[in-house]
Design a protein around this motif. Structure first.
Motif, PDB file in Angstrom:
ATOM      1  N   ILE A   1      -3.257  -0.940   9.260  1.00 10.03           N
ATOM      2  CA  ILE A   1      -4.104  -0.092   8.417  1.00 10.03           C
ATOM      3  C   ILE A   1      -5.431  -0.783   8.117  1.00 10.03           C
ATOM      4  O   ILE A   1      -6.499  -0.165   8.191  1.00 10.03           O
ATOM      5  N   GLU A   2      -5.381  -2.063   7.796  1.00 18.68           N
ATOM      6  CA  GLU A   2      -6.619  -2.799   7.498  1.00 18.68           C
ATOM      7  C   GLU A   2      -7.514  -2.902   8.729  1.00 18.68           C
ATOM      8  O   GLU A   2      -8.733  -2.854   8.608  1.00 18.68           O
ATOM      9  N   ALA A   3      -6.932  -3.005   9.914  1.00 18.33           N
ATOM     10  CA  ALA A   3      -7.724  -3.049  11.148  1.00 18.33           C
ATOM     11  C   ALA A   3      -8.462  -1.737  11.375  1.00 18.33           C
ATOM     12  O   ALA A   3      -9.500  -1.709  12.027  1.00 18.33           O
ATOM     13  N   MET A   4      -7.935  -0.649  10.801  1.00 16.21           N
ATOM     14  CA  MET A   4      -8.603   0.650  10.900  1.00 16.21           C
ATOM     15  C   MET A   4      -9.594   0.858   9.766  1.00 16.21           C
ATOM     16  O   MET A   4     -10.229   1.902   9.680  1.00 16.21           O
ATOM     17  N   GLY A   5      -9.728  -0.139   8.892  1.00 20.99           N
ATOM     18  CA  GLY A   5     -10.682  -0.047   7.793  1.00 20.99           C
ATOM     19  C   GLY A   5     -10.090   0.492   6.504  1.00 20.99           C
ATOM     20  O   GLY A   5     -10.812   0.824   5.577  1.00 20.99           O
ATOM     21  N   GLY A   6      -8.751   0.574   6.443  1.00 20.44           N
ATOM     22  CA  GLY A   6      -8.096   1.128   5.256  1.00 20.44           C
ATOM     23  C   GLY A   6      -7.416   0.065   4.424  1.00 20.44           C
ATOM     24  O   GLY A   6      -7.546  -1.135   4.671  1.00 20.44           O
ATOM     25  N   GLN A   7      -6.691   0.528   3.429  1.00 16.19           N
ATOM     26  CA  GLN A   7      -5.958  -0.343   2.523  1.00 16.19           C
ATOM     27  C   GLN A   7      -4.584   0.287   2.309  1.00 16.19           C
ATOM     28  O   GLN A   7      -4.489   1.488   2.037  1.00 16.19           O
ATOM     29  N   LEU A   8      -3.527  -0.478   2.446  1.00 18.76           N
ATOM     30  CA  LEU A   8      -2.174   0.040   2.290  1.00 18.76           C
ATOM     31  C   LEU A   8      -1.737  -0.068   0.840  1.00 18.76           C
ATOM     32  O   LEU A   8      -1.884  -1.122   0.216  1.00 18.76           O
ATOM     33  N   GLU A   9      -1.203   1.027   0.311  1.00 22.58           N
ATOM     34  CA  GLU A   9      -0.615   1.039  -1.020  1.00 22.58           C
ATOM     35  C   GLU A   9       0.775   1.627  -0.905  1.00 22.58           C
ATOM     36  O   GLU A   9       0.980   2.626  -0.222  1.00 22.58           O
ATOM     37  N   ILE A  10       1.743   1.018  -1.579  1.00 21.82           N
ATOM     38  CA  ILE A  10       3.116   1.505  -1.594  1.00 21.82           C
ATOM     39  C   ILE A  10       3.359   2.121  -2.972  1.00 21.82           C
ATOM     40  O   ILE A  10       3.177   1.455  -3.991  1.00 21.82           O
ATOM     41  N   THR A  11       3.764   3.388  -2.988  1.00 24.11           N
ATOM     42  CA  THR A  11       3.987   4.099  -4.240  1.00 24.11           C
ATOM     43  C   THR A  11       5.382   4.704  -4.241  1.00 24.11           C
ATOM     44  O   THR A  11       5.784   5.356  -3.276  1.00 24.11           O
ATOM     45  N   ALA A  12       6.102   4.485  -5.336  1.00 19.27           N
ATOM     46  CA  ALA A  12       7.412   5.114  -5.531  1.00 19.27           C
ATOM     47  C   ALA A  12       7.207   6.328  -6.428  1.00 19.27           C
ATOM     48  O   ALA A  12       6.573   6.223  -7.480  1.00 19.27           O
ATOM     49  N   ARG A  13       7.715   7.478  -6.005  1.00 18.49           N
ATOM     50  CA  ARG A  13       7.563   8.710  -6.778  1.00 18.49           C
ATOM     51  C   ARG A  13       8.908   9.101  -7.379  1.00 18.49           C
ATOM     52  O   ARG A  13       9.904   9.179  -6.682  1.00 18.49           O
ATOM     53  N   PHE A  14       8.898   9.342  -8.690  1.00 15.14           N
ATOM     54  CA  PHE A  14      10.070   9.757  -9.442  1.00 15.14           C
ATOM     55  C   PHE A  14       9.738  11.040 -10.189  1.00 15.14           C
ATOM     56  O   PHE A  14       8.560  11.363 -10.361  1.00 15.14           O
ATOM     57  N   PRO A  15      10.736  11.778 -10.654  1.00 12.73           N
ATOM     58  CA  PRO A  15      10.443  12.989 -11.428  1.00 12.73           C
ATOM     59  C   PRO A  15       9.569  12.702 -12.654  1.00 12.73           C
ATOM     60  O   PRO A  15       8.746  13.516 -13.046  1.00 12.73           O
ATOM     61  N   GLU A  16       9.726  11.514 -13.233  1.00  8.54           N
ATOM     62  CA  GLU A  16       8.961  11.153 -14.433  1.00  8.54           C
ATOM     63  C   GLU A  16       7.537  10.694 -14.133  1.00  8.54           C
ATOM     64  O   GLU A  16       6.717  10.579 -15.027  1.00  8.54           O
ATOM     65  N   GLY A  17       7.252  10.358 -12.889  1.00  6.34           N
ATOM     66  CA  GLY A  17       5.920   9.882 -12.529  1.00  6.34           C
ATOM     67  C   GLY A  17       5.968   8.935 -11.344  1.00  6.34           C
ATOM     68  O   GLY A  17       7.020   8.690 -10.766  1.00  6.34           O
ATOM     69  N   SER A  18       4.823   8.390 -11.003  1.00  4.74           N
ATOM     70  CA  SER A  18       4.686   7.493  -9.858  1.00  4.74           C
ATOM     71  C   SER A  18       4.375   6.079 -10.306  1.00  4.74           C
ATOM     72  O   SER A  18       3.721   5.876 -11.321  1.00  4.74           O
ATOM     73  N   VAL A  19       4.861   5.124  -9.518  1.00  7.71           N
ATOM     74  CA  VAL A  19       4.605   3.710  -9.781  1.00  7.71           C
ATOM     75  C   VAL A  19       4.134   3.067  -8.490  1.00  7.71           C
ATOM     76  O   VAL A  19       4.778   3.196  -7.452  1.00  7.71           O
TER      77      VAL A  19
END
Length: 108
Positions: A76-94
């Motif tokens: 992803i960084e080689a393509m000029g992006g930034q990787l983010e890992i997000t966990a999604r729950f019914p109460e919200g995202s972390v």
């Protein structure tokens, strides 16, 4: 004779245009690595040069269904992006931060 897209779109109902736009946005938000690379205007060879690997390694990586997070991040960084890992729950995202280089955890 082929019709212009603008004419076809103008003939659509507002609801049909709305549904088409939503589908297009979903398709843009979810795409496999090879489509993302193509959308960024990069060839496998160009990406291989940035990552200092051979082109077949890029082809193989794009077909994988499982890989190290560090491998995905470098891709992803080689393509000029930034990787983010997000966990999604019914109460919200972390946002999971222990996979980032800084190691900081943050909630969103």
């Amino acid at each position: 004779m082929a019709k212009k897209f603008a004419a076809l779109r103008a003939a659509m109902s507002p609801r049909a245009r709305e549904l088409a736009e939503a589908k297009a946005q979903k398709m843009l938000a979810e795409m496999p690595l090879y489509e993302l690379r193509q959308a960024r205007g990069l060839s496998q060879k160009m990406l291989a040069e940035v990552l200092h690997v051979q082109q077949p390694a890029i082809a193989k990586m794009e077909k994988r269904t499982d890989m190290y997070i560090s491998t995905l991040r470098s891709h992803i960084e080689a393509m000029g992006g930034q990787l983010e890992i997000t966990a999604r729950f019914p109460e919200g995202s972390v946002r999971i931060g222990n996979f980032s280089e800084s190691g900081k955890v943050s909630a969103s």
